[in-house]
Design an enzyme around this catalytic site. Structure first.
Site, mmCIF file in Angstrom:
data_model
loop_
_atom_site.group_PDB
_atom_site.id
_atom_site.type_symbol
_atom_site.label_atom_id
_atom_site.label_comp_id
_atom_site.label_asym_id
_atom_site.label_seq_id
_atom_site.Cartn_x
_atom_site.Cartn_y
_atom_site.Cartn_z
ATOM 1 C CG LEU A 1 54.262 49.905 47.418
ATOM 2 C CD1 LEU A 1 55.288 48.951 48.018
ATOM 3 C CD2 LEU A 1 54.542 50.130 45.942
ATOM 4 N N GLY B 1 56.262 40.948 46.194
ATOM 5 C CA GLY B 1 56.853 41.690 47.300
ATOM 6 C C GLY B 1 56.910 43.189 47.043
ATOM 7 N NE ARG C 1 47.202 39.692 58.304
ATOM 8 C CZ ARG C 1 48.209 40.387 58.828
ATOM 9 N NH1 ARG C 1 48.426 40.351 60.122
ATOM 10 N NH2 ARG C 1 48.994 41.101 58.056
HETATM 11 C C1 UD1 Z 1 55.812 46.110 55.555
HETATM 12 C C2 UD1 Z 1 57.331 46.313 55.756
HETATM 13 C C3 UD1 Z 1 57.612 46.398 57.239
HETATM 14 C C4 UD1 Z 1 56.803 47.518 57.855
HETATM 15 C C5 UD1 Z 1 55.311 47.351 57.570
HETATM 16 C C6 UD1 Z 1 54.576 48.572 58.018
HETATM 17 C C7 UD1 Z 1 58.389 45.177 53.870
HETATM 18 C C8 UD1 Z 1 59.157 43.998 53.430
HETATM 19 N N1 UD1 Z 1 58.042 45.216 55.168
HETATM 20 O O1 UD1 Z 1 55.440 44.866 56.092
HETATM 21 O O2 UD1 Z 1 58.983 46.644 57.482
HETATM 22 O O3 UD1 Z 1 57.023 47.581 59.236
HETATM 23 O O4 UD1 Z 1 55.092 47.184 56.158
HETATM 24 O O5 UD1 Z 1 53.243 48.563 57.604
HETATM 25 O O6 UD1 Z 1 58.143 46.066 53.073
HETATM 26 N N2 UD1 Z 1 52.185 45.126 48.356
HETATM 27 C C9 UD1 Z 1 52.162 45.162 46.980
HETATM 28 N N3 UD1 Z 1 52.728 44.140 46.275
HETATM 29 C C10 UD1 Z 1 53.337 43.087 46.882
HETATM 30 C C11 UD1 Z 1 53.349 43.056 48.293
HETATM 31 C C12 UD1 Z 1 52.780 44.082 49.003
HETATM 32 O O7 UD1 Z 1 51.635 46.105 46.384
HETATM 33 O O8 UD1 Z 1 53.819 42.229 46.163
HETATM 34 C C13 UD1 Z 1 51.572 46.227 49.108
HETATM 35 C C14 UD1 Z 1 50.423 45.784 49.985
HETATM 36 O O9 UD1 Z 1 49.206 45.922 49.286
HETATM 37 C C15 UD1 Z 1 50.503 46.747 51.157
HETATM 38 C C16 UD1 Z 1 51.971 47.137 51.206
HETATM 39 O O10 UD1 Z 1 52.532 46.777 49.971
HETATM 40 O O11 UD1 Z 1 49.745 47.924 50.946
HETATM 41 C C17 UD1 Z 1 52.740 46.476 52.355
HETATM 42 O O12 UD1 Z 1 52.673 45.081 52.206
HETATM 43 P P1 UD1 Z 1 52.417 44.147 53.474
HETATM 44 O O13 UD1 Z 1 52.382 42.756 52.994
HETATM 45 O O14 UD1 Z 1 51.252 44.659 54.246
HETATM 46 O O15 UD1 Z 1 53.782 44.363 54.293
HETATM 47 P P2 UD1 Z 1 53.966 44.198 55.850
HETATM 48 O O16 UD1 Z 1 54.107 42.775 56.186
HETATM 49 O O17 UD1 Z 1 52.920 44.989 56.532
#
Ligand code: UD1
Ligand code: MG
Length: 454
Positions: free
Chosen positions: A8, A77, A15
């Site tokens: 993902l 998400g 940030r």
């Molecule tokens: C997420 C986890 C959390 C975990 C943490 C560890 C979820 C809901 N939560 O939170 O439990 O402890 O990672 O790092 O999964 N992304 C997409 N598309 C989206 C949203 C996100 O591709 O629509 C990708 C982001 O680019 C990123 C990853 O998914 O690489 C994680 O997303 P992020 O928003 O960083 O999640 P966290 O709040 O870190």
């Protein structure tokens, strides 16, 4: 058994405060995403899928060779992101690893361990957790009495009691493929954030009474997630240590690994010594028994065996065995030094071949030239290769003696065994075994004197 991965990488990374998508920020010279894809190679058998969104074109341009890329638009998400891979992955693998591109320090063996745990699990998936005092905003792992996972609770909804839980969700999961897609479709939009959370798969499995297993990690460093440039610097330091340790275990000596900067992907042979404040970058391959540094900068260069490189800078060069260079020597793109070439202080070589045994001790510029074996280039020699519009070649034979401060005005050929006197300005080809000298300054034009402005 077929195993693939979904990475993902669609989020913006607000940030980071950057125009560059977060997953392309380099760690030890390679984008964050590169490190994730490298580690995954140890566990997967099929080409992985990268979910792109923010900066999609840039991320695709980088990942297109090693992965299939799918656009997630809009970004709703982590569960929604994973679901975008459905048409590419469904029915093509037995196991699907899902991980986040902002976790670049996870090792290949960790993904292997996750896969092995899931292969032994009768339930639909396993996930990676870490025990840590600092929760860094990660989701908390709630366990059932039988030790299986009951829930992942995101920090913002965790009760004070749950906030104290030290086991955290790292963000790497291994699913049985036939369970995953249906589950992702069943995940509901989170009412608070309006996003579909991948972590809700735990709730689905638990409702069906299916066991979710966890691989518990104790190495905090591996689970550094990157959200800010402070995290990026932490990851850089950790990755640098890891790379240096790998080289040392392979037989490379580093007198001060803390000030030795070697990028990911560099290859170094055994019994080579790297002295402090040395940077080795890009596609560099270094052989055995070399002594490199201190204070050297090497990029995209191939170095043979037994060379000595002392306080020098090079990029896009080739050095054969036994080259001795520095201090303060510079090789630019296309410089090729044959065996046992000696290049002393303040020399610069570009787009040139110096054959075996050439000596160039002091203050010279060699560009667009070929120099035959055992030729001596006197101090201050310059190939005048540029006429203001075009570059011209200089060919110098074997066993030539170029006197100090010779100007070689290209295009020019100097035959083998020839010699030039100190300060010669050579504008015409020189036959073999011939001595040429001088070029007395002579008046060729008279200028009108101009009054100096005050
Ligand atoms: C997420 C986890 C959390 C975990 C943490 C560890 C979820 C809901 N939560 O939170 O439990 O402890 O990672 O790092 O999964 N992304 C997409 N598309 C989206 C949203 C996100 O591709 O629509 C990708 C982001 O680019 C990123 C990853 O998914 O690489 C994680 O997303 P992020 O928003 O960083 O999640 P966290 O709040 O870190
Ligand atoms: Mg994150």
């Amino acid at each position: 058994m077929k195993v693939t991965a979904i990475v993902l990488a669609a989020g913006q990374g607000t940030r980071m405060k950057s125009d560059l998508p977060k997953v392309l920020h380099p760690i030890c010279g390679k984008p964050m995403l590169w490190h994730v894809l490298e580690s995954l190679k140890h566990a997967i058998t099929e080409k992985p899928v990268v979910i792109v969104g923010y900066g999609a074109e840039q991320v695709k341009a980088f990942a297109a060779d090693s992965a299939q890329c799918v656009l997630q638009e809009p970004q709703l998400g982590t569960a929604h992101a994973a679901l975008q891979a459905e048409s590419l992955v469904k029915d093509k693998a037995d196991y699907v690893i899902v991980t986040y591109a902002d976790m670049p320090l996870l090792r290949g063996q960790t993904f292997q361990q996750l896969l092995e745990t899931q292969r032994l699990n009768s339930g639909p998936f396993s996930l990676l957790t870490v025990i840590a005092d600092d929760p860094r905003g990660f989701g908390r792992i709630v366990r059932k009495a039988d030790g299986t996972v009951a829930a992942i609770v995101e920090e913002y909804v965790a009760t004070p009691e749950q906030q104290k839980i030290k086991e955290l969700n790292v963000g790497a999961y291994c699913f049985k493929a036939d369970w995953l897609w249906d589950a992702l479709h069943r995940i509901q939009k989170n009412p608070r954030k309006g996003e579909y959370y991948l972590t809700d798969v735990v709730e689905l499995a638990v409702k069906e009474n299916l066991p979710v297993q966890a691989v518990v990690h104790h190495d905090l460093i591996e689970t550094i997630g990157i959200n800010t440039r402070i995290h990026l610097a932490e990851a850089e330091a950790a990755m640098r240590r890891r790379i240096n340790e790998m080289h040392m275990l392979n037989g490379v000596t580093m007198t001060d690994p803390a000030s030795t900067y070697i990028e990911a992907g560099v290859i170094i042979g055994k019994d080579t010594t790297i002295l402090p404040n040395t940077y080795i970058q890009g596609d560099t391959i270094i052989g055995e028994r070399n002594i490199i540094g201190p204070n050297s900068h090497i990029r995209d260069t191939k170095i043979g065996n037994g060379c000595k490189i002392f306080m020098s800078v090079m990029e896009g060069a080739v050095l054969e065995d036994g080259v001795d260079m520095g201090p303060f020597a510079r090789l630019r793109k296309g410089a090729h030094l044959g065996r046992h070439v000696h290049m002393g202080n303040f020399g610069e070589v570009k787009d040139s071949y110096l054959a075996e045994g050439v000596k160039m001790g002091h203050f010279s510029y060699i560009g667009n030239a070929t120099i035959g074996a055992n030729t001596n280039i006197g101090a201050g020699t310059i190939t005048c290769n540029f006429d203001g519009e075009k570059k011209h070649p200089t060919e110098i034979g074997e066993n030539v003696f170029i006197g100090s401060d010779t100007m070689l005005v290209a295009p020019l050929k100097i035959g083998s065994g020839a010699r030039t006197g100190a300060g010669a300005v050579v504008t015409k080809n020189v036959a073999e075994d011939t001595l040429v000298v001088g070029m007395p300054a002579r008046a060729i034009k008279k200028f009108e004197r101009k009054e100096k402005k005050k």
